[in-house]
Design an enzyme around this catalytic site. Sequence first.
Site, mmCIF file in Angstrom:
data_model
loop_
_atom_site.group_PDB
_atom_site.id
_atom_site.type_symbol
_atom_site.label_atom_id
_atom_site.label_comp_id
_atom_site.label_asym_id
_atom_site.label_seq_id
_atom_site.Cartn_x
_atom_site.Cartn_y
_atom_site.Cartn_z
ATOM 1 N N ASP A 66 48.780 29.173 13.103
ATOM 2 C CA ASP A 66 47.647 29.624 12.905
ATOM 3 C C ASP A 66 47.624 31.225 12.693
ATOM 4 O O ASP A 66 48.624 31.897 13.691
ATOM 5 C CB ASP A 66 46.618 29.309 13.945
ATOM 6 N N GLU A 110 50.239 29.605 8.499
ATOM 7 C CA GLU A 110 48.965 30.034 7.772
ATOM 8 C C GLU A 110 49.181 31.524 7.136
ATOM 9 O O GLU A 110 48.661 32.278 8.047
ATOM 10 C CB GLU A 110 47.841 29.846 8.655
#
Length: 383
Positions: free
Chosen positions: A212, A248
């Site tokens: 993330d 990401e």
Amino acid sequence: MKLLLLFVCIGLSSAQFNPNTRAGRTTIVHLFEWRWDDIAAECERFLGPNGFGGVQVSPVNDHIVLNDPWRPWWQRYQPISYKLCSRSGNEQQFRDMVTRCNNVGVYIYVDAIINHMCGQGGGTGTHSSCGSYFNAGARDFPSVPYSNWDFNDGKCRTGSGEIENYNDAYQVRDCRLVGLLDLALEKDYVRGKIADFLNNLINIGVAGFRLDAAKHMWPGDIKAITDRLNNLNTRWFPGGTRPFIFQEVIDLGGEGISFNEYTGIGRVTEFKYGARLGNIIRKWNGEKLSYVRNWGEGWGFMSSNRALVFVDNHDNQRGHGAGGASILTFWDARLYKMGVGFMLAHPYGFARIMSSFRWNRNFVNGKVRLSFCLKLITQLLPP
Ligand code: AAO
């Protein structure tokens, strides 16, 4: 001998781009906010028999619990410690899910939140999913433990301490993303704590990680952490198998950070894919399906063997993150099926499909939309 060493090195470094799925299984599904018990059942009942490669699961670890708005989905993106408990289930349920899914050849990919801890306004107390004590203001997370030495507060050079300008790569990496306490990932101690967390999951049997907010971490720091990761558990994977890494990184062009900086470490989310596909399927800007003849690198996307592709994700299907209005979601069911069908049929990238939940769009963060109130009032008024 030299040749052998070269092959071993290439094998080791390239393995993080390999999803580790079973032969012939080319797609994973994000089961957003699903419970571990339900995922285990889904692996056995549906995903295994239907040839799914794996499941991206929601964040697994201890996170803040918020009351305003009431228990939002995004509280799971605010870690408090690396213990394994959340509303998806406890550690035992997580272990059971990994075992049962692996046994039917459906592998588990964990959404790993390693860039930050909770928001700086997260308060103090034991309002975490595992009931751990913390003090956000004092940067004190004793269940890891992290203290104020382990955060980037001194390094960020913006007045607010927040990311103010996405064109400044230093801000994006050293300052807070929406108030989230930014970990000092150059510290050996912090890297070690994160590697321990991920290695615990690898030992349990997971096959890889979504990293993330990778754009908010220096590539060198990510590499230092992934280099410390164990090989996958040999109960299910061949010896020497590296964890799959997909990062990401939102790069729609025009900012100070490029996906190119991350493709040496693992795969990267190709956000242009869903945005451009949305335009085509919606026939916006005069776009046509016939234009996809050179779909992929020909459209300025990253190399196919580096891309993780998706039509929508958990953020942009609900107005967070990036992608824009063209993103196709289940709200446009027919167009969405066309988009997902196209992605599954086309060989570019490694595909992830989305399984989420429907929500009432008239309520935003627990508050009723003004437009909904007005509509209701006009309907109630006599003609
Ligand atoms: C919540 C509250 C905040 C509060 C915070 C702390 O909403 O108000 O301050 O807590 O108390 C999720 C939610 C957040 C939530 C957070 C923590 O989405 O709302 O904050 O949990 O609970 C950036 C990042 C990207 C990130 C995305 C949401 O780069 O990494 O923002 N996604 C991940 C997760 C996401 C999660 C987090 C990260 C945090 O997937 O679920 O947040 O763990 C530009 C930049 C992008 C940037 C977007 C949005 O995009 O390029 O990098 O994403 O802005 O800020 C065009 C441009 C495009 C641009 C876009 C939007 O499309 O082409 O580049 O416009 O401006």
